[in-house]
Design an enzyme around this catalytic site. Structure first.
Site, PDB file in Angstrom:
ATOM      1  N   GLU A   1      25.122   7.088  50.748  1.00  0.00           N
ATOM      2  CA  GLU A   1      26.187   7.177  51.750  1.00  0.00           C
ATOM      3  C   GLU A   1      26.657   5.779  52.122  1.00  0.00           C
ATOM      4  O   GLU A   1      26.049   5.115  52.963  1.00  0.00           O
ATOM      5  CB  GLU A   1      25.670   7.869  53.014  1.00  0.00           C
ATOM      6  CG  GLU A   1      25.204   9.291  52.801  1.00  0.00           C
ATOM      7  CD  GLU A   1      25.289  10.077  54.094  1.00  0.00           C
ATOM      8  OE1 GLU A   1      26.057  11.035  54.134  1.00  0.00           O
ATOM      9  OE2 GLU A   1      24.597   9.719  55.063  1.00  0.00           O
TER      10      GLU A   1
ATOM     11  N   SER B   1      32.736  11.108  54.277  1.00  0.00           N
ATOM     12  CA  SER B   1      34.091  11.664  54.259  1.00  0.00           C
ATOM     13  C   SER B   1      34.356  12.600  53.071  1.00  0.00           C
ATOM     14  O   SER B   1      35.432  12.600  52.488  1.00  0.00           O
ATOM     15  CB  SER B   1      35.144  10.547  54.312  1.00  0.00           C
ATOM     16  OG  SER B   1      35.022   9.823  55.525  1.00  0.00           O
TER      17      SER B   1
ATOM     18  N   HIS C   1      19.110   8.331  57.915  1.00  0.00           N
ATOM     19  CA  HIS C   1      20.574   8.327  57.997  1.00  0.00           C
ATOM     20  C   HIS C   1      21.038   6.985  58.565  1.00  0.00           C
ATOM     21  O   HIS C   1      20.365   6.407  59.413  1.00  0.00           O
ATOM     22  CB  HIS C   1      21.047   9.485  58.883  1.00  0.00           C
ATOM     23  CG  HIS C   1      22.533   9.670  58.829  1.00  0.00           C
ATOM     24  ND1 HIS C   1      23.384   8.906  59.588  1.00  0.00           N
ATOM     25  CD2 HIS C   1      23.314  10.477  58.077  1.00  0.00           C
ATOM     26  CE1 HIS C   1      24.632   9.259  59.305  1.00  0.00           C
ATOM     27  NE2 HIS C   1      24.612  10.210  58.396  1.00  0.00           N
TER      28      HIS C   1
ATOM     29  N   ASN D   1      25.381  18.050  57.820  1.00  0.00           N
ATOM     30  CA  ASN D   1      24.730  17.307  58.903  1.00  0.00           C
ATOM     31  C   ASN D   1      25.584  17.465  60.155  1.00  0.00           C
ATOM     32  O   ASN D   1      26.636  16.852  60.273  1.00  0.00           O
ATOM     33  CB  ASN D   1      24.626  15.825  58.477  1.00  0.00           C
ATOM     34  CG  ASN D   1      24.075  14.944  59.581  1.00  0.00           C
ATOM     35  OD1 ASN D   1      23.617  15.425  60.616  1.00  0.00           O
ATOM     36  ND2 ASN D   1      24.126  13.639  59.365  1.00  0.00           N
TER      37      ASN D   1
ATOM     38  N   GLU E   1      23.109   6.239  60.730  1.00  0.00           N
ATOM     39  CA  GLU E   1      23.195   6.207  62.206  1.00  0.00           C
ATOM     40  C   GLU E   1      21.814   5.986  62.811  1.00  0.00           C
ATOM     41  O   GLU E   1      21.674   5.309  63.832  1.00  0.00           O
ATOM     42  CB  GLU E   1      23.857   7.500  62.715  1.00  0.00           C
ATOM     43  CG  GLU E   1      25.351   7.488  62.420  1.00  0.00           C
ATOM     44  CD  GLU E   1      25.980   8.846  62.183  1.00  0.00           C
ATOM     45  OE1 GLU E   1      25.383   9.876  62.544  1.00  0.00           O
ATOM     46  OE2 GLU E   1      27.098   8.874  61.610  1.00  0.00           O
TER      47      GLU E   1
ATOM     48  N   GLY F   1      32.421   9.142  58.376  1.00  0.00           N
ATOM     49  CA  GLY F   1      33.221   9.473  59.557  1.00  0.00           C
ATOM     50  C   GLY F   1      34.507   8.678  59.666  1.00  0.00           C
ATOM     51  O   GLY F   1      35.165   8.680  60.701  1.00  0.00           O
TER      52      GLY F   1
ATOM     53  N   LYS G   1      24.961  16.527  63.088  1.00  0.00           N
ATOM     54  CA  LYS G   1      24.800  15.397  64.028  1.00  0.00           C
ATOM     55  C   LYS G   1      24.626  15.941  65.456  1.00  0.00           C
ATOM     56  O   LYS G   1      24.037  16.999  65.635  1.00  0.00           O
ATOM     57  CB  LYS G   1      25.973  14.429  63.897  1.00  0.00           C
ATOM     58  CG  LYS G   1      26.174  13.988  62.435  1.00  0.00           C
ATOM     59  CD  LYS G   1      27.100  12.825  62.263  1.00  0.00           C
ATOM     60  CE  LYS G   1      27.209  12.491  60.773  1.00  0.00           C
ATOM     61  NZ  LYS G   1      28.038  11.325  60.491  1.00  0.00           N
TER      62      LYS G   1
HETATM   63  P1  PGA Z   1      31.072  12.411  57.295  1.00  0.00           P
HETATM   64  O1  PGA Z   1      29.517  12.132  57.536  1.00  0.00           O
HETATM   65  O2  PGA Z   1      31.170  13.488  56.245  1.00  0.00           O
HETATM   66  O3  PGA Z   1      31.601  12.841  58.621  1.00  0.00           O
HETATM   67  O4  PGA Z   1      31.671  11.127  56.816  1.00  0.00           O
HETATM   68  C1  PGA Z   1      28.598  12.088  56.466  1.00  0.00           C
HETATM   69  C2  PGA Z   1      27.218  11.806  57.002  1.00  0.00           C
HETATM   70  O5  PGA Z   1      27.098  11.062  57.974  1.00  0.00           O
HETATM   71  O6  PGA Z   1      26.210  12.302  56.466  1.00  0.00           O
END
Ligand code: PGA
Length: 251
Positions: A168, A214, A96, A10, A98, A174, A12
Site C-alpha cells: 500500500e 484508492s 497498516h 478495511n 495509519e 485515501g 477503519k
Molecule cells: P483506501 O484505503 O482504499 O481508502 O485508499 C486503503 C487502505 O487504507 O487500506
C-alpha cells in the site's frame, strides 16, 4: 497453479454495530458465490461480533484491523489473538500505514503481532509501503523490502504461506491517487522476488500479495489483472456495498 485472490475491506474507524450489520445485510445478496476469491471484511473491534453473527452461513469472512501480541495481561486498550478467534474472526490486518504513522508502530512490533497471530491460527495481512517523499527520493525498493524483511523475520515457509502481504503506497491511501497498474506491478514483482530469495520459489509462488490504495470499481480489474497482484485491501470503497461487491467481481 494460480493464486486465489483475496479482497479485504478495511472499514477503519467507521460503522458501529448497528450500521455494520446494515452494511453486511446489503453485502450478502451481492456476494453469494465467491469461490474464486477470498472475501474479508474488517470492521472496528466494537462491531466485529455483531458483523460476524450477521455473516454466518455466508462466504464472507471476518477480520480485525489489528491485534496485540500477548494473549492476556496488563495491556490496557489491547485485544489478543484468541479473543478474536472466539468471536469467529479469522483474519487480521497488521502494520497498516495509519498504525505506523499515527500510532508509532514499528516493523519489530508488527513482527511480534504476526508471530502471535500465526501461532493462534489467525490469517494475517501485513501492510508495507512507501511515502511520497520516499518514492520521490528513489527509495521505494529500500523502504518496501526493508519493511518486508523486518516484518516477516523468522517465519517458517509454512507460516509465510499463511501470510498475505499488502503493498500500500502511503501516497495512494485515501487520496484518490492510485498507483498505475505498471507502478504497482513493478513493486509487487520486487516483493515476489524478495519472497523467493527468503522463503524459496514454492512458498513465494503461493503467497498472496494484495495492492491497496484508492482501489475503486473502475480501476480494480486492471490492477488485479497484473501478474503479481492477488487482490486488494480496500478502504473507502469497502464502505459502500455495491462498490465493494463490484471490486470483488472485477475481472
Ligand atoms: P483506501 O484505503 O482504499 O481508502 O485508499 C486503503 C487502505 O487504507 O487500506
Amino acid at each position: 497453479m494460480t493464486r486465489k485472490r483475496v479482497v479485504a475491506g478495511n472499514w477503519k474507524l467507521n460503522l458501529g454495530p448497528e450500521e455494520g450489520i446494515g452494511l453486511v445485510q446489503e453485502l450478502l445478496p451481492l456476494l453469494t458465490d465467491e469461490a474464486k476469491c477470498d472475501v474479508v471484511i474488517c470492521p472496528p473491534y466494537l462491531t466485529l461480533s455483531d458483523a460476524g453473527k450477521a455473516l454466518q452461513g455466508s462466504q464472507i469472512e471476518l477480520g480485525a484491523q489489528n491485534v496485540h501480541w500477548a494473549e492476556s495481561g496488563a495491556f490496557t486498550g489491547e485485544v489478543g489473538p484468541s479473543m478474536l478467534l472466539t468471536i469467529g474472526c479469522r483474519w487480521v490486518i497488521l502494520g497498516h500505514s495509519e498504525r505506523r504513522q499515527l500510532f508509532g508502530e514499528t516493523d519489530e512490533g508488527v513482527n511480534q503481532r504476526l508471530s502471535a497471530s500465526l501461532a493462534a491460527g489467525l490469517k494475517p495481512i501485513v501492510c508495507i509501503g512507501e511515502t511520497l517523499e520516499e518514492r520521490d527520493a528513489g527509495r521505494v525498493e529500500d523502504v518496501v523490502l526493508g519493511q518486508l524483511d523486518r516484518s516477516l523475520a523468522g517465519l517458517t515457509s509454512q507460516q509465510a504461506t499463511a501470510t498475505t502481504v499488502a503493498y500500500e503506497p502511503v501516497w495512494a491511501i485515501g487520496t484518490g491517487r492510485t498507483a498505475t497498474p505498471e507502478q504497482a506491478e513493478e513493486v509487487h514483482a520486487m516483493i515476489r522476488n524478495r519472497l523467493t530469495a527468503t522463503f524459496g520459489e514454492d512458498t513465494a509462488h503461493q503467497m498472496r500479495v494484495q495492492y491497496g490504495g484508492s482501489v475503486k470499481p473502475d480501476n480494480a480489474a486492471e490492477l488485479f489483472g497484473q501478474e503479481n497482484i492477488d487482490g486488494g485491501l480496500i478502504g473507502g470503497a469497502s464502505l459502500d456495498a455495491e462498490s465493494f461487491a463490484a471490486i470483488v467481481h472485477a475481472r
